[in-house]
Design a protein around this motif. Structure first.
Motif, PDB file in Angstrom:
ATOM      1  N   ILE A   1       0.839  -1.211   0.000  1.00  0.00           N
ATOM      2  CA  ILE A   1       0.000   0.000   0.000  1.00  0.00           C
ATOM      3  C   ILE A   1       0.868   1.253   0.000  1.00  0.00           C
ATOM      4  O   ILE A   1       0.647   2.191  -0.783  1.00  0.00           O
ATOM      5  CB  ILE A   1      -0.965  -0.002   1.207  1.00  0.00           C
ATOM      6  CG1 ILE A   1      -1.994  -1.124   1.041  1.00  0.00           C
ATOM      7  CG2 ILE A   1      -1.650   1.348   1.370  1.00  0.00           C
ATOM      8  CD1 ILE A   1      -2.788  -1.430   2.304  1.00  0.00           C
TER       9      ILE A   1
ATOM     10  N   GLY B   1       2.595   1.647  -3.328  1.00  0.00           N
ATOM     11  CA  GLY B   1       1.636   2.091  -4.334  1.00  0.00           C
ATOM     12  C   GLY B   1       1.386   3.582  -4.267  1.00  0.00           C
ATOM     13  O   GLY B   1       1.380   4.281  -5.284  1.00  0.00           O
ATOM     14  N   MET B   2       1.201   4.092  -3.073  1.00  0.00           N
ATOM     15  CA  MET B   2       0.937   5.524  -2.903  1.00  0.00           C
ATOM     16  C   MET B   2       2.162   6.363  -3.254  1.00  0.00           C
ATOM     17  O   MET B   2       2.046   7.428  -3.872  1.00  0.00           O
ATOM     18  CB  MET B   2       0.480   5.803  -1.475  1.00  0.00           C
ATOM     19  CG  MET B   2      -0.871   5.197  -1.149  1.00  0.00           C
ATOM     20  SD  MET B   2      -1.453   5.596   0.507  1.00  0.00           S
ATOM     21  CE  MET B   2      -1.825   7.348   0.316  1.00  0.00           C
TER      22      MET B   2
ATOM     23  N   ASP C   1       2.563   6.418  -7.079  1.00  0.00           N
ATOM     24  CA  ASP C   1       1.526   7.263  -7.679  1.00  0.00           C
ATOM     25  C   ASP C   1       1.849   8.739  -7.495  1.00  0.00           C
ATOM     26  O   ASP C   1       1.615   9.548  -8.396  1.00  0.00           O
ATOM     27  CB  ASP C   1       0.165   6.953  -7.053  1.00  0.00           C
ATOM     28  CG  ASP C   1      -0.393   5.613  -7.513  1.00  0.00           C
ATOM     29  OD1 ASP C   1       0.240   4.966  -8.372  1.00  0.00           O
ATOM     30  OD2 ASP C   1      -1.452   5.201  -7.005  1.00  0.00           O
TER      31      ASP C   1
ATOM     32  N   ARG D   1      -5.996   1.443 -11.561  1.00  0.00           N
ATOM     33  CA  ARG D   1      -4.969   0.639 -10.909  1.00  0.00           C
ATOM     34  C   ARG D   1      -4.954  -0.802 -11.430  1.00  0.00           C
ATOM     35  O   ARG D   1      -3.928  -1.473 -11.396  1.00  0.00           O
ATOM     36  CB  ARG D   1      -5.214   0.653  -9.393  1.00  0.00           C
ATOM     37  CG  ARG D   1      -4.285  -0.210  -8.578  1.00  0.00           C
ATOM     38  CD  ARG D   1      -2.842   0.205  -8.773  1.00  0.00           C
ATOM     39  NE  ARG D   1      -2.628   1.570  -8.372  1.00  0.00           N
ATOM     40  CZ  ARG D   1      -2.231   1.957  -7.175  1.00  0.00           C
ATOM     41  NH1 ARG D   1      -1.992   1.059  -6.241  1.00  0.00           N
ATOM     42  NH2 ARG D   1      -2.047   3.232  -6.926  1.00  0.00           N
TER      43      ARG D   1
ATOM     44  N   ARG E   1      -2.569   2.670 -14.162  1.00  0.00           N
ATOM     45  CA  ARG E   1      -2.096   3.308 -12.935  1.00  0.00           C
ATOM     46  C   ARG E   1      -1.259   4.545 -13.251  1.00  0.00           C
ATOM     47  O   ARG E   1      -1.514   5.631 -12.739  1.00  0.00           O
ATOM     48  CB  ARG E   1      -1.266   2.305 -12.132  1.00  0.00           C
ATOM     49  CG  ARG E   1      -0.637   2.902 -10.895  1.00  0.00           C
ATOM     50  CD  ARG E   1       0.288   1.918 -10.214  1.00  0.00           C
ATOM     51  NE  ARG E   1       0.919   2.522  -9.063  1.00  0.00           N
ATOM     52  CZ  ARG E   1       1.930   1.989  -8.410  1.00  0.00           C
ATOM     53  NH1 ARG E   1       2.418   0.815  -8.786  1.00  0.00           N
ATOM     54  NH2 ARG E   1       2.458   2.608  -7.378  1.00  0.00           N
TER      55      ARG E   1
ATOM     56  N   THR F   1      -5.842   7.624  -4.487  1.00  0.00           N
ATOM     57  CA  THR F   1      -4.727   6.696  -4.712  1.00  0.00           C
ATOM     58  C   THR F   1      -4.530   5.782  -3.500  1.00  0.00           C
ATOM     59  O   THR F   1      -4.108   4.634  -3.636  1.00  0.00           O
ATOM     60  CB  THR F   1      -3.433   7.456  -5.079  1.00  0.00           C
ATOM     61  OG1 THR F   1      -2.491   6.528  -5.607  1.00  0.00           O
ATOM     62  CG2 THR F   1      -2.793   8.104  -3.884  1.00  0.00           C
TER      63      THR F   1
ATOM     64  N   SER G   1      -4.699   1.826  -3.795  1.00  0.00           N
ATOM     65  CA  SER G   1      -3.599   0.992  -3.296  1.00  0.00           C
ATOM     66  C   SER G   1      -4.116  -0.108  -2.372  1.00  0.00           C
ATOM     67  O   SER G   1      -3.661  -1.259  -2.439  1.00  0.00           O
ATOM     68  CB  SER G   1      -2.574   1.858  -2.556  1.00  0.00           C
ATOM     69  OG  SER G   1      -1.938   2.733  -3.445  1.00  0.00           O
TER      70      SER G   1
END
Length: 198
Positions: free
Chosen positions: A59, A62-63, A66, A108, A114, A135, A139
């Motif tokens: 997570i 992912g953030m 992004d 995503r 994404r 986002t 995530s």
């Protein structure tokens, strides 16, 4: 790539590497993080890595990725030359105008989606707080999806973690292919309907 991470399976460095892979995947789509996350989640069904820590790292990565793509979009989104990314960025722009933050969550799960939605959000100067919220949700949703597939594979083939990882990745491919076919069918029906009304 998963076999290269196996020696780190019980090391805290594994989570650093996973964070980096997931983050970089956000702005360099040539490095897919799906097989790594699904494979490690499958291995977690029979031991390390810790699935809760893995989820948190995925997570966070992912953030972070992004946010980098968002900043790239804000600074140089108009200079993108990669044909697939240009097309994805155009579609992402349409989706963001139509669906708002929901497009970031859906993006995503799509190839190049994404990166495209994050860069388009940046170039469109979407407020950072709103982008961060969406986002974050994207995530969490993607982490649950990828880790869920891996755990399903790992639980199905407890005695063979690598077979479990392969099974989880195969399920992910089936889901992706099914989604693509459904989208193409919808488009063909929509275009056929447009021709009939004319």
């Amino acid at each position: 790539m998963l076999d290269r991470l196996t020696p780190l399976i019980s090391s805290p460095w594994l989570y650093v590497v996973v964070f980096a892979i997931v983050a970089v995947d956000g702005f360099i789509p040539a490095m897919p993080s799906d097989p790594v996350v699904i494979g490690l989640a499958a291995l977690s069904a029979g031991g390390p890595p810790d699935v809760a820590v893995l989820a948190a790292v995925v997570i966070a990565g992912g953030m972070a990725g992004d946010r980098v793509a968002y900043l790239l979009g804000r600074g140089a989104g108009h200079r993108v030359r990669n044909a697939k990314l240009v097309q994805a960025k155009y579609k992402a722009g349409q989706a963001l105008r139509r669906y708002g933050g929901g497009a970031i969550i859906v993006g995503r799960f799509l190839p190049y989606g994404r990166t495209a939605t994050a860069m388009t959000s940046g170039s469109a100067a979407q407020p950072v707080a709103r982008f961060t919220l969406h986002t974050g949700l994207a995530s969490v949703a993607w982490a649950a999806y990828a880790i869920g597939l891996g755990r399903l594979g790992g639980e199905t083939f407890v005695d063979s973690p690598l077979l479990g990882a392969a099974f989880g990745m195969a399920l992910g491919m089936v889901v992706g292919i099914t989604h693509t076919l459904v989208q193409r069918r919808r488009r063909s029906f929509a275009s056929a309907g447009t021709r009939i009304t004319r």
